[in-house]
Motif scaffolding. Structure first.
Motif, PDB file in Angstrom:
ATOM      1  N   ARG A  34     -16.784   9.884  -1.997  1.00  0.00           N
ATOM      2  CA  ARG A  34     -17.427  11.052  -2.626  1.00  0.00           C
ATOM      3  C   ARG A  34     -16.866  11.288  -4.034  1.00  0.00           C
ATOM      4  O   ARG A  34     -17.618  11.433  -4.998  1.00  0.00           O
ATOM      5  N   ILE A  35     -15.541  11.272  -4.148  1.00  0.00           N
ATOM      6  CA  ILE A  35     -14.939  11.519  -5.470  1.00  0.00           C
ATOM      7  C   ILE A  35     -15.252  10.351  -6.412  1.00  0.00           C
ATOM      8  O   ILE A  35     -15.514  10.551  -7.602  1.00  0.00           O
ATOM      9  N   HIS A  36     -15.272   9.156  -5.868  1.00  0.00           N
ATOM     10  CA  HIS A  36     -15.650   8.001  -6.695  1.00  0.00           C
ATOM     11  C   HIS A  36     -17.033   8.221  -7.293  1.00  0.00           C
ATOM     12  O   HIS A  36     -17.236   8.096  -8.501  1.00  0.00           O
ATOM     13  N   LYS A  37     -17.999   8.611  -6.456  1.00  0.00           N
ATOM     14  CA  LYS A  37     -19.377   8.802  -6.945  1.00  0.00           C
ATOM     15  C   LYS A  37     -19.456   9.933  -7.947  1.00  0.00           C
ATOM     16  O   LYS A  37     -20.175   9.883  -8.927  1.00  0.00           O
ATOM     17  N   LYS A  38     -18.697  10.991  -7.693  1.00  0.00           N
ATOM     18  CA  LYS A  38     -18.824  12.189  -8.541  1.00  0.00           C
ATOM     19  C   LYS A  38     -18.077  12.054  -9.859  1.00  0.00           C
ATOM     20  O   LYS A  38     -18.532  12.547 -10.879  1.00  0.00           O
TER      21      LYS A  38
END
Ligand code: V47
Length: 359
Positions: free
Chosen positions: A179-183
């Protein structure tokens, strides 16, 4: 819940992810700090280690954009820079006669440099400063270099080792969740690759560090996931030297509206890291990001290392951090004594090389 956790920690039992979450969300700081300190003193006594080091951020020109970064520039943009080899040789000169000094080398993912630039950078510095330890290139850079070279990350690591790579820093991990990677950092490699590259490095005998960049949009659950992933890899390889919690500096970044993590948050990060990462020997307080005062306090919340003289760091300073651009060894020792600890100088692999006599 805290009583049970305390019992487990004192018995040397591993904490579960649920217990990690409780430590982040609910554990009272006046019990959490002392428990982490107990583990720290069991492993390191009253010593706090430090290193004489400098940062060499060779260029801030970067092909990718991460939401938390104030350092990167496009080529030709105001504030973009590229250090020449001569300039880098000149900058490292003050460490010439310092045995076991560390040069921490990281930069942007430069769109134009060929792969050959990077081994050459290392071998040139080694030629001029054979005694210096080159801690260079995050896993993100290694992944990018592999693409440039058309080779595997393992090939790149072996090639750089031959050119003088001594160890690898722990940057680029950010928060190891999809999730943090995508965001926040979708343009560069993701969590699994970061772990895989560290694993490859460990296999080749290259020791590395691990960081977590916290205090932005991550949840406590995601922080726990990150720690558990590091702990699992460390079980497998034993190649991590240290864990370094990094405090996010929002100024001059697209996330500038976010609040700055407070002092308690900084100390909690250190303490939870110490308790969850039961297979990491060293927890480092990185004063450039935490602030000097918190780095001093961290020495009683689980940290056993105070990094370092850190001359010439740019990544955090471009994000508006107001700590000095370096401190003298004398000041560092005094700060450690101020924390009630005994300073001990170490090398890049965390071997103690000198215990200065107070005077
Ligand atoms: O990977 C980027 C972080 C890291 C910001 O291995 C930011 O011993 C705060 O990894 N605010 C680089 N942090 C620094 C790093 C490091 C530092 C000291 C010791 C070691 C070690 C590693 O800094 C990046 C990123 O996670 N970062 N922007 C910012 N605005």
């Amino acid at each position: 819940m805290f009583d049970r956790i305390e019992e487990k920690v004192r018995a040397g039992e591993r904490l579960t992810p649920e217990e990690g979450l409780y430590l982040y969300q609910e554990a009272p700081m006046d019990r959490l700090g002392p428990l982490a300190n107990w583990v720290r003193e069991k492993l390191h006594g009253n010593r706090t280690s430090y290193i004489i080091n400098m940062h060499l951020n060779y260029s801030n020109v970067c092909a990718v954009k991460c939401m938390f970064c104030a350092f990167r520039r496009d080529k030709g943009e105001e504030g973009a820079y590229e250090m020449s080899m001569e300039e880098m040789i000149h900058r490292v000169a003050p460490l010439k006669d310092v045995p076991e000094a560390e040069v921490h080398i990281v930069g942007g993912l430069h769109p134009d440099y060929p792969y050959s630039y990077y081994p050459q950078l290392l071998s040139t510095l080694k030629e001029h400063y054979p005694q210096a330890h080159l801690k260079a290139f995050t896993a993100v850079e290694i992944d990018y270099f592999a693409e440039l070279a058309g080779k595997s990350p393992a090939w790149v690591l072996a090639n750089l080792k031959e050119a003088g790579l001594g160890s690898m820093p722990g940057g680029g991990a950010e928060v190891l969740t999809d999730r943090i990677h995508k965001k926040l950092y979708r343009d560069k490699m993701g969590p699994q690759k970061w772990l895989d590259i560290h694993k490859e490095a460990h296999k080749l005998g290259i020791r590395t560090s691990a960081t977590m960049l916290a205090g932005h949009i991550e949840t406590y659950q995601e922080r726990v996931t990150h720690l558990v992933r590091l702990r699992e890899l460390q079980d497998e390889t034993g190649g991590f030297l240290a864990y370094i919690p990094l405090r996010f500096h929002p100024e001059n970044t697209p996330l500038r509206k976010l609040n700055f993590m407070d002092s308690e948050g900084v100390l909690r990060q250190v303490a939870v890291g110490r308790l969850m990462l039961d297979n990491f020997a060293n927890i480092k307080a990185y004063w450039v990001m935490s602030g000097l005062d918190n780095a001093v306090k961290s020495q009683h919340c689980g940290a056993n290392d105070f990094d370092g003289t850190v001359v010439d760091e740019r990544i955090t300073h471009m994000a508006g951090c107001e700590t000095p651009v370096g401190v003298t060894e004398e000041r560092l020792r005094n700060l450690i004594r101020e924390a009630g600890r005994e300073p001990a100088r170490r090398d890049a692999l965390y071997n103690i090389i000198e215990v200065p006599v107070a005077g």
